[in-house]
Design an enzyme around this catalytic site. Sequence first.
Site, mmCIF file in Angstrom:
data_model
loop_
_atom_site.group_PDB
_atom_site.id
_atom_site.type_symbol
_atom_site.label_atom_id
_atom_site.label_comp_id
_atom_site.label_asym_id
_atom_site.label_seq_id
_atom_site.Cartn_x
_atom_site.Cartn_y
_atom_site.Cartn_z
ATOM 1 N N GLN A 303 0.827 -1.202 0.000
ATOM 2 C CA GLN A 303 0.000 0.000 0.000
ATOM 3 C C GLN A 303 0.865 1.258 0.000
ATOM 4 O O GLN A 303 0.546 2.255 -0.646
ATOM 5 C CB GLN A 303 -0.929 -0.006 1.209
ATOM 6 N N GLU A 304 1.978 1.207 0.708
ATOM 7 C CA GLU A 304 2.861 2.367 0.810
ATOM 8 C C GLU A 304 3.631 2.629 -0.482
ATOM 9 O O GLU A 304 3.717 3.773 -0.946
ATOM 10 C CB GLU A 304 3.852 2.171 1.968
ATOM 11 N N SER A 305 4.212 1.572 -1.064
ATOM 12 C CA SER A 305 5.167 1.799 -2.162
ATOM 13 C C SER A 305 5.013 0.862 -3.350
ATOM 14 O O SER A 305 5.782 0.956 -4.298
ATOM 15 C CB SER A 305 6.589 1.624 -1.627
ATOM 16 N N TYR A 430 -7.038 3.680 3.302
ATOM 17 C CA TYR A 430 -5.723 3.087 3.491
ATOM 18 C C TYR A 430 -5.854 1.731 4.201
ATOM 19 O O TYR A 430 -5.303 0.721 3.742
ATOM 20 C CB TYR A 430 -4.875 4.051 4.319
#
Length: 474
Positions: A303-305, A430
């Site tokens: 999800q972040e990168s 998120y």
Amino acid sequence: MIKKLCLIFCCITLLAACQKVVVEQKQVAVIEPKTELVVGTLFGPQIYFSSGQGESGYDYEMAARFAKYLNLELKMMPFANISELYGALRAGKIDIIAAGLADTPSRREKYRVGPPLYRVNQVLVYRQGTRPPKDINDLEGDITVITDSSFVDTLSELQKSNPNLMWKQEKDKDSEELLAMIASGDLQYTIADSTSLDINRRFMPELREGAVLKEKQPVVWLLPPNNSDRLMSKLLAFWHIEKRSGTLAHLNEKYFAHVRRFDYVDTRAFIRAIDNKLPKYQETFEKYAGDIDWRKLAATAYQESHWNPNARSPTGVRGLMMLTLPTAKQVGIENRLDPYQSIQGGAKYLNSMLERLPESIPESQRMWFALASYNIGFGHVEDARKLAQSMGLNPSAWRDIKEVLPLLQKRKHYKKTRYGYARGNEAVHYVDSIRRYYDTLVWIDNQNILLDLKSDVTQTADNSGQTMEGAQPQ
């Protein structure tokens, strides 16, 4: 002669008087006290599943609570198909069927129906690339459904006004297998419950939702038609308690809420990344996850990168876990662009969020609070908890907090908080995204386990003369 006969009679009488009197006692059947609640079920991610991470599923969790309410041990007994479930209930081998089955008139004629757990729509399912049918008479091929499923009842009802409607029934496959055959192009159409379709699109993004054939159909448990008054009375009392306490709402949020949003391109990209990128980092995720399921840590990193070690954002966060410079220093990371350091730092920071959370937050929901804190900061999540409490909501229930977090973007609410404005809606998205990625990782991880379970059940059934299989809600 008469004297002789009298003498013989007296001797016989005396001999009989000397014999012991034998009183035949009837055997009294001793009824052993019941120690188990035996629940018949089907395999499925939202019904019942057992893996290295323990047992899970909506029906399993409710059955576990019901057994505790009855002060009995729970015995889950998975079967191969709906027909075998029916047979086991009629034969008294199980006490109740908890298998994601819908309430239908035909089932009401044969069994006692429990109160509704949740509601589903029955939808037509086809593969991407197939021309979307306008209605049930506009199909370019056959509909295939599971034998004894509620979908057969729905089609029979539709056939009354659509005489040309035809379908096939499949006994030896479950709904997940039919959906997989739709995704691969081996079948053209099937029918699925909306919850089952939402979950399976996480793994089979080619599935498409067509017409809704039946709306808001209750999913229920089935009890024997006879000698089940006491069990039904207990079930109704239990259901009222769990509904009032919010258990039903919690389980609905846990199993269904986060999967409703669907992005075909993103889902396909994630499945490709599992094959191409994850193998480079999986061992590191497992090494540094600590008490966190490594798959949740990996889902967070995606999800972040998108598992890109060189990722950066305009706000200055960088690396696989997208750490800020102050956070990297806090967790002792020197190089945020080193993927292995980044994973180590992200895991350490996420575990610290978990440790800071109040003990009142249940273990099953702590990760979602920690992830929201990872995204927008621990202080903003605490603001949302206080706001929830002021609104009469449960500050330790994620289902309530995810409703409150978006309010932190509205001035009339955030002006009352300590930390002010926050992109709360983004935090909800998120967390939901990470939960979907995690579901996909678990599904892929457990496919071999599920195949082994089905094989074991079938083998056991063959040995005992009873066939069993797994299925999705029907």
